[in-house]
Write a protein that holds these residues in place. Structure first.
Motif, PDB file in Angstrom:
ATOM      1  N   LEU A  31      50.482  51.711  43.653  1.00  0.00           N
ATOM      2  CA  LEU A  31      51.542  51.349  44.348  1.00  0.00           C
ATOM      3  C   LEU A  31      51.324  51.263  45.787  1.00  0.00           C
ATOM      4  N   ILE A  32      52.867  50.795  46.392  1.00  0.00           N
ATOM      5  CA  ILE A  32      52.723  49.712  47.438  1.00  0.00           C
ATOM      6  C   ILE A  32      53.472  51.051  47.698  1.00  0.00           C
ATOM      7  N   THR A  33      53.589  51.027  49.288  1.00  0.00           N
ATOM      8  CA  THR A  33      54.733  51.401  50.192  1.00  0.00           C
ATOM      9  C   THR A  33      55.094  50.784  51.054  1.00  0.00           C
ATOM     10  N   HIS A  34      55.131  50.024  50.728  1.00  0.00           N
ATOM     11  CA  HIS A  34      55.478  48.273  52.120  1.00  0.00           C
ATOM     12  C   HIS A  34      54.239  47.394  51.839  1.00  0.00           C
ATOM     13  N   HIS A  35      55.039  46.381  52.489  1.00  0.00           N
ATOM     14  CA  HIS A  35      54.207  44.405  51.960  1.00  0.00           C
ATOM     15  C   HIS A  35      53.358  44.514  53.523  1.00  0.00           C
ATOM     16  N   HIS A  36      53.266  45.296  54.809  1.00  0.00           N
ATOM     17  CA  HIS A  36      52.657  44.840  55.575  1.00  0.00           C
ATOM     18  C   HIS A  36      50.984  44.498  55.841  1.00  0.00           C
ATOM     19  N   ILE A  37      50.229  44.033  56.061  1.00  0.00           N
ATOM     20  CA  ILE A  37      49.376  43.304  55.284  1.00  0.00           C
ATOM     21  C   ILE A  37      47.768  44.374  55.351  1.00  0.00           C
ATOM     22  N   ASP A  38      47.876  45.358  56.304  1.00  0.00           N
ATOM     23  CA  ASP A  38      47.195  45.827  56.208  1.00  0.00           C
ATOM     24  C   ASP A  38      47.198  47.063  54.576  1.00  0.00           C
ATOM     25  N   HIS A  39      48.414  47.169  54.068  1.00  0.00           N
ATOM     26  CA  HIS A  39      48.621  47.950  52.832  1.00  0.00           C
ATOM     27  C   HIS A  39      48.282  47.311  51.859  1.00  0.00           C
ATOM     28  N   THR A  40      48.532  45.522  51.953  1.00  0.00           N
ATOM     29  CA  THR A  40      48.906  44.625  51.059  1.00  0.00           C
ATOM     30  C   THR A  40      47.726  43.825  50.395  1.00  0.00           C
ATOM     31  N   GLU A  41      46.927  43.501  51.591  1.00  0.00           N
ATOM     32  CA  GLU A  41      45.854  42.231  51.073  1.00  0.00           C
ATOM     33  C   GLU A  41      45.102  42.276  50.528  1.00  0.00           C
ATOM     34  N   ALA A  42      44.505  43.433  49.990  1.00  0.00           N
ATOM     35  CA  ALA A  42      43.685  43.567  48.543  1.00  0.00           C
ATOM     36  C   ALA A  42      44.266  43.727  47.496  1.00  0.00           C
ATOM     37  N   SER A  43      45.418  44.034  47.551  1.00  0.00           N
ATOM     38  CA  SER A  43      45.955  43.999  45.780  1.00  0.00           C
ATOM     39  C   SER A  43      45.879  42.587  45.271  1.00  0.00           C
ATOM     40  N   ALA A  44      46.311  41.381  45.684  1.00  0.00           N
ATOM     41  CA  ALA A  44      45.259  40.715  44.103  1.00  0.00           C
ATOM     42  C   ALA A  44      44.490  41.207  43.245  1.00  0.00           C
ATOM     43  N   ARG A  45      43.129  41.267  44.561  1.00  0.00           N
ATOM     44  CA  ARG A  45      41.758  41.289  43.554  1.00  0.00           C
ATOM     45  C   ARG A  45      41.759  43.340  43.295  1.00  0.00           C
ATOM     46  N   PHE A  46      42.619  43.767  44.085  1.00  0.00           N
ATOM     47  CA  PHE A  46      41.799  45.131  42.909  1.00  0.00           C
ATOM     48  C   PHE A  46      42.887  45.200  41.542  1.00  0.00           C
ATOM     49  N   HIS A  47      43.804  44.341  41.262  1.00  0.00           N
ATOM     50  CA  HIS A  47      45.003  44.203  40.149  1.00  0.00           C
ATOM     51  C   HIS A  47      43.699  43.375  39.547  1.00  0.00           C
ATOM     52  N   GLU A  48      43.200  42.505  40.359  1.00  0.00           N
ATOM     53  CA  GLU A  48      41.789  41.543  39.286  1.00  0.00           C
ATOM     54  C   GLU A  48      40.891  42.828  39.007  1.00  0.00           C
ATOM     55  N   LEU A  49      40.206  43.631  39.578  1.00  0.00           N
ATOM     56  CA  LEU A  49      39.070  44.637  39.625  1.00  0.00           C
ATOM     57  C   LEU A  49      39.457  45.661  38.245  1.00  0.00           C
ATOM     58  N   THR A  50      40.403  46.180  38.124  1.00  0.00           N
ATOM     59  CA  THR A  50      41.161  46.840  37.759  1.00  0.00           C
ATOM     60  C   THR A  50      41.777  46.669  36.500  1.00  0.00           C
ATOM     61  N   GLY A  51      42.724  45.836  36.716  1.00  0.00           N
ATOM     62  CA  GLY A  51      43.510  45.482  35.686  1.00  0.00           C
ATOM     63  C   GLY A  51      44.828  46.675  35.574  1.00  0.00           C
ATOM     64  N   ALA A  52      44.848  47.544  36.319  1.00  0.00           N
ATOM     65  CA  ALA A  52      46.189  48.201  37.277  1.00  0.00           C
ATOM     66  C   ALA A  52      47.464  47.561  37.606  1.00  0.00           C
ATOM     67  N   PRO A  53      48.362  47.562  36.841  1.00  0.00           N
ATOM     68  CA  PRO A  53      49.787  46.846  37.938  1.00  0.00           C
ATOM     69  C   PRO A  53      50.272  47.143  38.416  1.00  0.00           C
ATOM     70  N   VAL A  54      50.210  46.008  39.643  1.00  0.00           N
ATOM     71  CA  VAL A  54      50.619  46.837  41.266  1.00  0.00           C
ATOM     72  C   VAL A  54      52.010  46.899  41.075  1.00  0.00           C
ATOM     73  N   ARG A  55      52.801  47.578  41.861  1.00  0.00           N
ATOM     74  CA  ARG A  55      54.481  47.778  41.608  1.00  0.00           C
ATOM     75  C   ARG A  55      54.588  47.834  43.390  1.00  0.00           C
ATOM     76  N   ALA A  56      55.562  47.010  43.834  1.00  0.00           N
ATOM     77  CA  ALA A  56      56.140  47.504  45.028  1.00  0.00           C
ATOM     78  C   ALA A  56      57.299  47.401  44.414  1.00  0.00           C
ATOM     79  N   LEU A  57      58.583  47.843  46.024  1.00  0.00           N
ATOM     80  CA  LEU A  57      60.078  47.663  46.203  1.00  0.00           C
ATOM     81  C   LEU A  57      60.156  45.900  45.767  1.00  0.00           C
ATOM     82  N   ASP A  58      59.378  45.230  46.046  1.00  0.00           N
ATOM     83  CA  ASP A  58      59.584  43.573  46.690  1.00  0.00           C
ATOM     84  C   ASP A  58      58.725  43.396  45.720  1.00  0.00           C
ATOM     85  N   PRO A  59      59.186  42.491  44.566  1.00  0.00           N
ATOM     86  CA  PRO A  59      58.588  41.522  43.820  1.00  0.00           C
ATOM     87  C   PRO A  59      57.656  41.020  43.914  1.00  0.00           C
TER      88      PRO A  59
END
Length: 260
Positions: A71-99
């Motif tokens: 889960l993502i609290t907001h889009h700023h890079i210090d929160h989301t930079e690793a999102s795509a890599r972490f999804h790749e690493l774990t297979g878990a869905p990454v969900r944020a308010l902004d699609p």
């Protein structure tokens, strides 16, 4: 708070742990707190804000349990930079308010209740710091519950209004909404854990109204058409150059609020 056996994981509440990401700075304070939510005895975890693209940090988060959702609290890079890599690493869905910041998962919805890792998680849209900011309420986390506040409330100092994406009017409404949750534990994305969300919100609201009075005084002195830079000079007389941009952003938000 006591350390967890996994490297760098710290217990922050009965249902949460966090790991401090290695990205300290003027805006991120000590770094971004990446949280793990999970009930005792649950093999699964929910990760909140995986943070910067730092492989050792992500490996620790990924190894702490079966990651069910991110889960993502907001889009700023210090929160989301690793999102795509972490999804790749774990297979878990990454969900944020902004699609635009989702990976393999549906966008979050205000008022949505998520049941994952043995925990009830309520999604609260709290625009202000950014338009897409959310807080995550864990009503069963200790006697008063807890709230993961992202950058809406910090563990130290006050947050900026990232104008024009963030706006002061919605931010004040978000603070009042959070205050209604009472003495919940505050789990911020930067800085230490704090007691009593309601008390912190009242302090934040008082601070914002004090700043508005200072901006009103500046406009009386400098003229109603004074620039953001001139008002910032007047109000923030001793601001450190490293956070000058943040001060100007907050002043721009205050001027927008007063002029509209």
């Amino acid at each position: 708070m006591s350390a967890h056996p996994n490297p760098g994981l710290v217990r922050s509440s009965p249902l949460t742990r966090f790991r401090l990401a290695p990205n300290p700075g003027p805006m991120s304070l000590d770094g971004t707190n990446s949280y793990l939510i999970g009930a005792s005895g649950s093999a699964g975890v929910v990760v909140v804000d995986p943070g910067p693209l730092d492989e050792p940090h992500l490996q620790v988060l990924a190894s702490a349990g079966a990651v069910e959702q991110v889960l993502i609290t907001h889009h700023h890079i210090d929160h989301t930079e690793a999102s795509a890599r972490f999804h790749e690493l774990t297979g878990a869905p990454v969900r944020a308010l902004d699609p635009a910041f989702c990976h393999g998962g549906a966008p979050l919805a205000d008022g949505e209740e998520i049941d994952a890792a043995g925990v009830r998680i309520r999604v609260l849209a709290t625009p202000g710091h950014t338009a897409d900011s959310v807080c995550l309420h864990l009503p069963d986390d200790g006697p008063a519950g807890s709230v993961l506040t992202g950058d809406t409330i910090l563990g130290r100092g006050t947050t900026i209004i990232a104008y024009p994406d963030g706006r002061l009017g919605p931010y004040l409404k978000s603070l009042r909404r959070l205050a209604a949750l009472g003495p919940a534990t505050v789990l911020p994305a930067h800085g230490p854990v704090l007691p009593s969300l309601a008390d912190i919100c009242r302090k934040y609201l008082a601070h914002r109204h004090e700043r508005l009075e200072q901006v009103r005084a500046a406009l009386q002195r400098l003229g109603e058409d004074a620039t953001v830079q001139a008002v910032t000079d007047y109000v923030y007389t001793d601001v450190d150059p490293s956070v000058r941009g943040a001060a100007e952003s907050s002043v721009a938000a205050q001027l927008d609020f007063l002029r509209s």
